[in-house]
Scaffold this motif. Sequence first.
Motif, PDB file in Angstrom:
ATOM      1  N   LEU A  38      53.517   1.439  33.807  1.00 57.03           N
ATOM      2  CA  LEU A  38      52.770   1.552  32.547  1.00 57.03           C
ATOM      3  C   LEU A  38      53.027   2.875  31.847  1.00 57.03           C
ATOM      4  CD1 LEU A  38      49.325   0.283  33.934  1.00 57.03           C
ATOM      5  CD2 LEU A  38      51.049  -1.058  32.693  1.00 57.03           C
ATOM      6  N   ASP A  39      53.301   2.784  30.551  1.00 52.18           N
ATOM      7  CA  ASP A  39      53.293   3.935  29.660  1.00 52.18           C
ATOM      8  C   ASP A  39      51.823   4.296  29.395  1.00 52.18           C
ATOM      9  OD1 ASP A  39      54.057   5.657  27.369  1.00 52.18           O
ATOM     10  OD2 ASP A  39      53.300   3.990  26.152  1.00 52.18           O
ATOM     11  N   ILE A  40      51.567   5.480  28.851  1.00 57.28           N
ATOM     12  CA  ILE A  40      50.164   5.873  28.598  1.00 57.28           C
ATOM     13  C   ILE A  40      49.799   5.750  27.112  1.00 57.28           C
ATOM     14  CG2 ILE A  40      48.507   7.770  28.697  1.00 57.28           C
ATOM     15  CD1 ILE A  40      49.721   8.684  31.310  1.00 57.28           C
ATOM     16  N   GLU A  41      50.301   6.695  26.300  1.00 56.16           N
ATOM     17  CA  GLU A  41      49.847   6.811  24.904  1.00 56.16           C
ATOM     18  C   GLU A  41      50.221   5.569  24.089  1.00 56.16           C
ATOM     19  OE1 GLU A  41      51.789  10.056  22.927  1.00 56.16           O
ATOM     20  OE2 GLU A  41      50.767   9.691  21.036  1.00 56.16           O
ATOM     21  N   GLY A  42      49.225   4.921  23.497  1.00 56.49           N
ATOM     22  CA  GLY A  42      49.498   3.744  22.668  1.00 56.49           C
ATOM     23  C   GLY A  42      49.699   2.477  23.480  1.00 56.49           C
ATOM     24  N   VAL A  68      57.208  17.421  20.231  1.00 52.74           N
ATOM     25  CA  VAL A  68      58.404  17.536  21.080  1.00 52.74           C
ATOM     26  C   VAL A  68      57.970  17.377  22.535  1.00 52.74           C
ATOM     27  CG1 VAL A  68      60.267  19.078  21.815  1.00 52.74           C
ATOM     28  CG2 VAL A  68      59.504  19.080  19.416  1.00 52.74           C
ATOM     29  N   LYS A  69      58.679  16.506  23.250  1.00 49.97           N
ATOM     30  CA  LYS A  69      58.269  16.198  24.635  1.00 49.97           C
ATOM     31  C   LYS A  69      58.990  17.117  25.635  1.00 49.97           C
ATOM     32  CE  LYS A  69      56.190  12.302  23.138  1.00 49.97           C
ATOM     33  NZ  LYS A  69      54.746  12.184  22.971  1.00 49.97           N
ATOM     34  N   ALA A  70      59.006  18.423  25.353  1.00 52.69           N
ATOM     35  CA  ALA A  70      59.694  19.361  26.250  1.00 52.69           C
ATOM     36  C   ALA A  70      58.925  19.449  27.573  1.00 52.69           C
ATOM     37  CB  ALA A  70      59.766  20.739  25.600  1.00 52.69           C
ATOM     38  N   LEU A  72      56.496  22.336  27.904  1.00 52.48           N
ATOM     39  CA  LEU A  72      55.269  22.190  27.116  1.00 52.48           C
ATOM     40  C   LEU A  72      54.318  21.227  27.825  1.00 52.48           C
ATOM     41  CD1 LEU A  72      53.523  22.469  24.513  1.00 52.48           C
ATOM     42  CD2 LEU A  72      54.714  20.418  23.679  1.00 52.48           C
ATOM     43  N   LYS A  73      54.860  20.123  28.331  1.00 54.86           N
ATOM     44  CA  LYS A  73      54.034  19.108  28.987  1.00 54.86           C
ATOM     45  C   LYS A  73      53.349  19.680  30.245  1.00 54.86           C
ATOM     46  CE  LYS A  73      54.487  16.378  25.897  1.00 54.86           C
ATOM     47  NZ  LYS A  73      53.275  15.991  25.163  1.00 54.86           N
ATOM     48  N   ALA A  74      54.092  20.544  30.963  1.00 56.18           N
ATOM     49  CA  ALA A  74      53.492  21.180  32.148  1.00 56.18           C
ATOM     50  C   ALA A  74      52.327  22.081  31.712  1.00 56.18           C
ATOM     51  CB  ALA A  74      54.553  21.992  32.890  1.00 56.18           C
ATOM     52  N   TYR A 107      54.594   5.812  33.957  1.00 53.66           N
ATOM     53  CA  TYR A 107      55.741   6.583  33.450  1.00 53.66           C
ATOM     54  C   TYR A 107      55.363   7.067  32.046  1.00 53.66           C
ATOM     55  CZ  TYR A 107      60.622   7.655  32.129  1.00 53.66           C
ATOM     56  OH  TYR A 107      61.782   8.268  31.715  1.00 53.66           O
ATOM     57  N   SER A 108      55.202   8.376  31.933  1.00 54.03           N
ATOM     58  CA  SER A 108      54.784   8.975  30.654  1.00 54.03           C
ATOM     59  C   SER A 108      55.537  10.273  30.440  1.00 54.03           C
ATOM     60  CB  SER A 108      53.277   9.264  30.711  1.00 54.03           C
ATOM     61  OG  SER A 108      52.871  10.063  29.624  1.00 54.03           O
ATOM     62  N   SER A 109      55.627  10.681  29.170  1.00 52.92           N
ATOM     63  CA  SER A 109      56.172  12.006  28.870  1.00 52.92           C
ATOM     64  C   SER A 109      55.204  13.097  29.292  1.00 52.92           C
ATOM     65  CB  SER A 109      56.446  12.155  27.370  1.00 52.92           C
ATOM     66  OG  SER A 109      57.332  11.180  26.940  1.00 52.92           O
ATOM     67  N   GLY A 110      53.925  12.780  29.405  1.00 49.84           N
ATOM     68  CA  GLY A 110      52.972  13.743  29.947  1.00 49.84           C
ATOM     69  C   GLY A 110      53.346  14.038  31.396  1.00 49.84           C
ATOM     70  N   ALA A 153      49.272  15.932  34.674  1.00 50.54           N
ATOM     71  CA  ALA A 153      48.442  15.513  33.528  1.00 50.54           C
ATOM     72  C   ALA A 153      48.105  14.027  33.617  1.00 50.54           C
ATOM     73  CB  ALA A 153      49.169  15.818  32.221  1.00 50.54           C
ATOM     74  N   GLN A 154      49.050  13.222  34.078  1.00 53.00           N
ATOM     75  CA  GLN A 154      48.790  11.787  34.244  1.00 53.00           C
ATOM     76  C   GLN A 154      47.674  11.571  35.271  1.00 53.00           C
ATOM     77  OE1 GLN A 154      52.455   9.836  35.428  1.00 53.00           O
ATOM     78  NE2 GLN A 154      53.661  10.902  33.888  1.00 53.00           N
ATOM     79  N   LYS A 155      47.761  12.327  36.369  1.00 54.24           N
ATOM     80  CA  LYS A 155      46.761  12.157  37.434  1.00 54.24           C
ATOM     81  C   LYS A 155      45.368  12.556  36.939  1.00 54.24           C
ATOM     82  CE  LYS A 155      49.940  12.455  41.307  1.00 54.24           C
ATOM     83  NZ  LYS A 155      50.484  13.228  42.441  1.00 54.24           N
ATOM     84  N   LEU A 156      45.310  13.643  36.148  1.00 54.87           N
ATOM     85  CA  LEU A 156      44.020  14.063  35.579  1.00 54.87           C
ATOM     86  C   LEU A 156      43.451  12.969  34.691  1.00 54.87           C
ATOM     87  CD1 LEU A 156      44.736  17.734  34.444  1.00 54.87           C
ATOM     88  CD2 LEU A 156      42.904  17.024  36.009  1.00 54.87           C
ATOM     89  N   LEU A 157      44.317  12.416  33.822  1.00 57.30           N
ATOM     90  CA  LEU A 157      43.849  11.395  32.872  1.00 57.30           C
ATOM     91  C   LEU A 157      43.272  10.188  33.610  1.00 57.30           C
ATOM     92  CD1 LEU A 157      45.606  10.309  29.605  1.00 57.30           C
ATOM     93  CD2 LEU A 157      44.833   8.567  31.209  1.00 57.30           C
ATOM     94  N   PHE A 158      44.010   9.672  34.598  1.00 57.26           N
ATOM     95  CA  PHE A 158      43.529   8.462  35.279  1.00 57.26           C
ATOM     96  C   PHE A 158      42.358   8.756  36.225  1.00 57.26           C
ATOM     97  CE2 PHE A 158      47.416   6.627  33.636  1.00 57.26           C
ATOM     98  CZ  PHE A 158      46.980   5.344  33.312  1.00 57.26           C
ATOM     99  N   PRO A 173      64.202  11.467  30.364  1.00 54.28           N
ATOM    100  CA  PRO A 173      63.662  11.026  29.067  1.00 54.28           C
ATOM    101  C   PRO A 173      63.414   9.518  29.049  1.00 54.28           C
ATOM    102  CG  PRO A 173      65.588  12.438  28.773  1.00 54.28           C
ATOM    103  CD  PRO A 173      65.510  12.124  30.240  1.00 54.28           C
ATOM    104  N   LYS A 174      62.367   9.126  28.348  1.00 53.34           N
ATOM    105  CA  LYS A 174      61.928   7.726  28.442  1.00 53.34           C
ATOM    106  C   LYS A 174      62.809   6.738  27.689  1.00 53.34           C
ATOM    107  CE  LYS A 174      57.554   6.855  28.690  1.00 53.34           C
ATOM    108  NZ  LYS A 174      56.223   6.725  28.053  1.00 53.34           N
ATOM    109  N   THR A 175      63.695   7.241  26.842  1.00 57.65           N
ATOM    110  CA  THR A 175      64.581   6.302  26.132  1.00 57.65           C
ATOM    111  C   THR A 175      65.959   6.226  26.794  1.00 57.65           C
ATOM    112  OG1 THR A 175      65.122   8.075  24.577  1.00 57.65           O
ATOM    113  CG2 THR A 175      63.420   6.520  23.904  1.00 57.65           C
TER     114      THR A 175
HETATM  115  C1  LIG Z   1      49.466  12.362  30.497  1.00 57.91           C
HETATM  116  S1  LIG Z   1      48.567  12.095  29.052  1.00 57.91           S
HETATM  117  C2  LIG Z   1      49.370  12.961  27.784  1.00 57.91           C
HETATM  118  C3  LIG Z   1      50.472  12.187  27.227  1.00 57.91           C
HETATM  119  C4  LIG Z   1      51.440  13.063  26.503  1.00 57.91           C
HETATM  120  O1  LIG Z   1      51.406  14.270  26.628  1.00 57.91           O
HETATM  121  C5  LIG Z   1      52.431  12.447  25.706  1.00 57.91           C
HETATM  122  O2  LIG Z   1      53.264  13.135  25.138  1.00 57.91           O
HETATM  123  C6  LIG Z   1      52.449  10.964  25.554  1.00 57.91           C
HETATM  124  O3  LIG Z   1      53.588  10.456  26.077  1.00 57.91           O
HETATM  125  P1  LIG Z   1      53.756   8.893  26.451  1.00 57.91           P
HETATM  126  O4  LIG Z   1      55.095   8.880  27.103  1.00 57.91           O
HETATM  127  O5  LIG Z   1      52.644   8.480  27.349  1.00 57.91           O
HETATM  128  O6  LIG Z   1      53.770   8.117  25.171  1.00 57.91           O
END
Ligand SMILES: CSCCC(=O)C(=O)COP(=O)(O)O
Length: 251
Positions: A15-19, A82-84, A87-89, A129-132, A136-141, A166-168
């Motif tokens: 599963l993707d997260i955002e959207g 930007v999904k660097a 930055l995500k860390a 599988y997320s760019s987060g 951060a994923q573990k915190l969210l869930f 990268p997800k693409t």
């Molecule tokens: C782990 S929640 C934050 C999601 C995030 O930072 C983001 O950029 C969303 O990426 P996604 O791949 O879930 O669309």
Amino acid sequence: MANQPDFGRFDVLLLDIEGTVCPISFVKDVLFPYALNVLPDFLAEQWDEPSFAGYRNAFPDDCRNDRSAFEAHVRDLVARDVKAPYLKALQGHLWTKGYESGVLKAPLFPDVPPFITNAHAAGKKIMIYSSGSVPAQKLLFAHTTAQPPDMSVVICDWFDTVNAGPKTDVASYTTILSHHPDISPARWIFLSDNLSEVDAARQSGMHSIPAVRPGNAPLPSHHPLSEFAVSEFTPASIAQAAAAIAAKTSA
Ligand SMILES: CSCCC(=O)C(=O)COP(=O)(O)O
């Protein structure tokens, strides 16, 4: 098993997260601004702390030793989404207090908790599988608006742009598959609101279905998979969409 929903031929729900499992607005209008709001005080307190060195040293040379350049760079990356990985860390680190204090709670779409819980009960593996970042994923869930709020306990693996890529990129999905070599690609299904990610996953041999959720931009009508997008996750909706895509793409 009696009364278990039929999740069909899939063993893994990726599963993707955002959207996909939560609104884009939670990420863009709540999580991102939260991190930017706490950033100045956080940097004032933590800049020279050894516990911050790993986050700071992952940034480009020109901001690593200059606090205002560092903050300006973070703000620019967030503004451009930007999904660097560095930055995500940092964002994941900054969200920790927010989740732990109860200020941040992830509003999963209402169909998501029963979908995940039932799939887990039916013996399926749930992975993210997320760019987060993975933390951060573990915190969210672990901090959702579901009852009980901690959904992380039924998730068995986590992928981000560091441990997968990268997800693409098709190679990222191949890497994810390589973490579970005992499960054939045809028994995976990836759900995402991003058609480029759906295409990449499919090229790796996984099944993949687009998700369309409240608050998402409409999927482009010219893409061959847009017509199969699922707006609510149930075993039946996923199985039907996967079968319809398979029928169309094998025709
Ligand atoms: C782990 S929640 C934050 C999601 C995030 O930072 C983001 O950029 C969303 O990426 P996604 O791949 O879930 O669309």
